[in-house]
Design an enzyme around this catalytic site. Structure first.
Site, PDB file in Angstrom:
ATOM      1  N   ASP A 311       0.863  -1.172   0.000  1.00 60.39           N
ATOM      2  CA  ASP A 311       0.000   0.000   0.000  1.00 60.39           C
ATOM      3  C   ASP A 311       0.909   1.234   0.000  1.00 60.39           C
ATOM      4  O   ASP A 311       2.140   1.137   0.054  1.00 60.39           O
ATOM      5  CB  ASP A 311      -0.981  -0.045   1.176  1.00 60.39           C
ATOM      6  CG  ASP A 311      -2.205   0.836   0.920  1.00 60.39           C
ATOM      7  OD1 ASP A 311      -2.156   1.673  -0.007  1.00 60.39           O
ATOM      8  OD2 ASP A 311      -3.207   0.702   1.631  1.00 60.39           O
TER       9      ASP A 311
HETATM   10  C1  BGC Z   1      -5.086   3.117   0.235  1.00 58.62           C
HETATM   11  C2  BGC Z   1      -5.366   2.046  -0.783  1.00 58.62           C
HETATM   12  C3  BGC Z   1      -5.316   2.626  -2.180  1.00 58.62           C
HETATM   13  C4  BGC Z   1      -3.987   3.306  -2.383  1.00 58.62           C
HETATM   14  C5  BGC Z   1      -3.837   3.903  -3.771  1.00 58.62           C
HETATM   15  C6  BGC Z   1      -3.836   3.922  -0.096  1.00 58.62           C
HETATM   16  O1  BGC Z   1      -3.686   5.001   0.729  1.00 58.62           O
HETATM   17  O2  BGC Z   1      -4.954   2.523   1.509  1.00 58.62           O
HETATM   18  O3  BGC Z   1      -6.623   1.455  -0.527  1.00 58.62           O
HETATM   19  O4  BGC Z   1      -5.535   1.628  -3.124  1.00 58.62           O
HETATM   20  O5  BGC Z   1      -3.852   4.345  -1.438  1.00 58.62           O
HETATM   21  O6  BGC Z   1      -4.624   5.011  -3.938  1.00 58.62           O
END
Ligand code: BGC
Length: 764
Positions: A311
């Site tokens: 993530d």
């Molecule tokens: C979130 C994810 C997301 C990613 C990309 C992160 O901060 O936890 O769910 O897919 O950002 O935007």
């Protein structure tokens, strides 16, 4: 879902291959085939330099290659050719994500993707870039894309077909932009409403989330266009002690496997191509550094062969937040050793440099790098990137929105959940009848942003500048469904004061509407921005309910929100209650159709609605949480139960029976129940089947959901519904961390009906 069973299956399959055993009529020894894709990937891999490989494992955000600051691009947005060339050609970055906190026209998306792929083609390997995005309820970040309900609303439909169609429609629209990779679905569980990502899930129950999850993955990946789903966030993310985003969870392995793993396992079995990792820690170990979970469990035990992406910034967080590494290089080593394939870095190229250095100095083997790059290339190959070179299909092929509007609207309709409908002056408050005026007010009543929630035009979903043109708010939909001049409206912002409450009261006293509809709930938030100290409904909204109730006009509360806010103290002052969740661009009309009776509400809660802020329990609580129910508020006593929802035509359950009273371990239980519609409209009923293990070596839950299906019952009709549940599904993870079904007595419950069965310790 069945860990031991699967382990046995894998073993016996391996045994058959090894011994050359044959069954089901095969005539010669089968050797596993090496697919054409594998051959292609292996020969490409053999030509890559180490620099190419670590570049493939790097993912940057669009902001890092645009003009301006990464977190605030210069408007109008453009790619910065120097940054693009530095990242994509010099550093050979393999993946880009995101949208510059902006929604873009399909033309603009094509411009970005074309420029990115043109640059990627200039590096020696020429490998196209894999672009990823959070299209979590339709083509987010796309001007005038068709946005349906958020996952929690899809959960409320209890209709896997709605999830499958939503996935398919998203895939087709997003693929048409030139994007092949979606960071969806969320397969976390909604077991704590304090958690700000509650609304991104399908609900609180593992079986239900697994069923809906499998369906949406199938929709994403089998839509006729090459498109990949991402299961996120692996796993246990939504159950932190504090209820806040990305804070520690303490979940023993037994519970991890019994509750949090099954949705992921089901979606892996459905062929999901990628998984994103939980940013938090479980039992003191950040998941991004946990080899036991990312490699031993995911790869070796579950056989997941797809791509594991981190993530946002999570490798770096191992040393900047979690404090388990001294520096970025050590953090990189930890994450790679744990098993990640690609780092969502996403702002700079330090990860790439550290990884290169770690391999050059021999700390990480090139074979370990090859494993990850092989998975990345395999995904690119499966998505057809080597054929299209990642360039978008022609704009002329961009699909018309008429292909998707109907199902977004239908899903929104199916999600709206009627929770209370009192009788006032001898008549049900809903549907609104008569020809008199209706006052519509409340802070969410005139906001398209409130209906859509986060990840819409922007990440937080709170900027009206990026809203879909022409989609109505609740007030506007009410004006369209009712005669416009019957709808009175008073605008209220979220922070409205006592003076404005009095203004509403004075207006009611002066203009005497027949009903007041209050749009209650929350404005959008995403991730940590939605952290809360208190899940009580906001005090000004409660004050509004009290004041409007005191006027004597029937009050209909419509909650537009991503999680259940506690409102027990004002519940008696609402004559009708509707939960709309975050129903999307087509949600306002869906609510209006429920309010005016055009549609007979069919949504059912995918979670338990707490009555008290500090006494939340899920439906599958234990028996010790039920006793003292009359003397303690800590016993299970929710505002509304999991699966609850009313219709305008009540259905009664009767004559629940099973085909036998005794079963062997390998039998299937056939359960039948009669549904009698005692009203005058067709009802779309949820038939949910629960098991009740009477005695077990791990304290049994009061109820466990084992099956659900929707059944239409016509006015005055009686319909028989039948469900089949394998005895094998009645198990749990035991003290030895093995899946087991313990023979003995079980109850099978549907609605208020329960029958008893006995499971024998025998196979046929
Ligand atoms: C979130 C994810 C997301 C990613 C990309 C992160 O901060 O936890 O769910 O897919 O950002 O935007």
């Amino acid at each position: 879902m069945m860990l031991t069973r699967n382990a046995t299956f894998t073993l016996s399959l391996a045994f058959l291959v090894a011994t050359g055993a044959c069954f089901l009529g095969c005539s010669e020894k089968k050797v596993p085939e090496i697919s054409e894709d594998s051959k292609f990937v292996d020969s490409l891999l053999a030509t890559l330099t180490l620099e190419d490989k670590v570049g493939e494992m790097t993912q940057l955000t669009l902001g890092a290659i645009g003009t301006g600051l990464p977190s605030k691009l210069t408007e109008p947005q453009h790619l910065d050719t120097a940054k693009v060339s530095y990242a994509l050609v010099k550093y050979r970055v393999g993946s880009i994500l995101n949208c510059g906190n902006h929604s873009h026209s399909p033309e603009k998306w094509h411009e970005f993707i074309n420029d990115i792929q043109t640059a990627a083609a200039k590096k020696a390997s020429g490998i196209p870039v894999l672009y990823g995005i959070d299209a979590i309820h339709g083509p987010t970040y796309t001007q005038n894309g068709i946005l349906g309900p958020q996952q929690i609303g899809l959960g409320a439909t209890w209709n896997p077909e709605a999830a499958r169609t939503a996935g398919k429609n998203t895939a087709v629209q997003v693929h048409a932009l030139g994007i092949h990779w979606n960071f969806s679905p969320v397969l976390d569980l909604a077991r704590d409403p304090r958690w700000p990502r509650f609304w991104e899930t399908f609900g609180e129950d593992p079986y239900m989330v697994a069923t809906m999850g499998r369906a949406i993955v199938d929709g994403y990946q089998n839509s006729g266009v090459p498109f990949a789903a991402t299961l996120k966030h692996f796993f246990g993310y939504g159950f932190s002690l504090s209820g806040k985003d990305r804070t520690p969870a303490w979940i023993p392995e037994r519970q991890l496997r019994e509750y949090f793993l099954p949705p992921f396992q089901a979606a892996i079995e459905a062929g999901a191509m990628s998984i994103m990792i939980n940013s938090g820690e479980i039992n003191g170990i950040p998941v991004h550094s946990n080899k036991a979970l990312l490699t031993d469990l995911l790869r070796d035990e579950l056989g997941f062969e797809g791509l594991l992406v981190t993530d946002w910034e999570d490798v770096k967080y191992l040393f900047t937040r979690h404090m388990i590494a001294h520096d970025y290089k050590e953090a990189t080593k930890m994450a790679i050793e744990a098993g990640i394939d690609m780092a969502m870095v996403p702002m700079d190229l330090e990860f790439t440099e550290h990884l290169l250095a770690l391999v050059k100095e021999g700390t990480i083997s090139e074979e370990r790098i090859n494993q990850s790059v092989r998975r990345i290339l395999m995904m690119k190959k499966k998505l057809g990137l080597f054929e299209s070179l990642g360039f978008p299909p022609p704009l002329t092929a961009y699909p018309g929105k008429e292909n998707f509007e109907g199902s977004a609207a239908r899903a929104a309709l199916e999600s709206i959940t009627l929770l209370k409908n009192d009788t006032v002056n001898g008549k049900s408050v809903l549907p609104i009848s008569g020809t008199k005026d209706v006052l519509v007010t409340g802070p969410t009543a005139n906001s398209l942003n409130a209906l859509n929630g986060g990840w819409t035009g922007t990440w937080q979903g709170d900027d009206p500048a990026f809203n879909t043109e022409g989609r109505p708010t609740l007030v506007e939909a009410m004006e369209m469904r009712f005669e416009a001049n019957r709808i009175q409206h008073i605008e209220l912002e979220m922070e409205f004061t006592e003076n404005e409450v009095q203004r509403v009261v004075r207006s009611i006293q002066r203009r005497r509407p027949a009903h007041v509809v209050l749009g209650l709930g929350e404005m959008p938030y995403t991730e940590f921005v939605g952290n809360t100290e208190d899940i009580d409904l906001f005090e000004n909204q409660k004050e509004l309910v009290r004041a409007v109730h005191a006027t004597g006009v029937p009050v209909i509360g419509v909650f537009i929100e991503g999680r259940p806010r506690v409102f027990d103290d004002i519940e008696p002052f609402l004559d009708a209650v509707v939960m709309a969740y975050l129903p999307g661009d087509y949600g306002a009309d869906a609510i209006a159709q429920v309010l005016d009776g055009t549609y007979n509400p069919s949504g059912r809660l995918p979670f338990t609605w707490p009555r008290h802020t500090s006494a939340h329990m899920t439906y599958d609580h234990k028996h010790t949480e039920e006793i003292h129910a009359n003397s303690s508020i800590s016993a299970f006593d929710p505002q509304y139960e999991f699966g609850f929802g009313l219709s305008y035509s009540a259905v009664e359950y009767d004559a629940l029976s099973t085909d036998q009273t005794e079963y062997n371990l390998d039998d299937t239980i056939e359960v039948t129940v009669e549904l009698r519609n005692i009203g005058d409209r067709t009802s779309n009923e949820l038939v949910a089947v629960y098991s009740q293990d009477r005695v077990a070596s791990i304290t049994p839950s009061v109820d466990r959901l084992r099956h659900f299906q929707r059944v239409f019952v016509g006015a005055g009709e009686t319909v028989k519904a039948t469900a089949r549940i394998a005895v094998d599904e009645l198990g749990f993870i035991n003290r030895n961390i093995e899946y087991t079904v313990e023979p003995g007595a079980f109850g099978i419950r549907i609605g208020n009906q329960v029958v008893e069965i006995e499971v024998k310790n025998e196979n046929k």
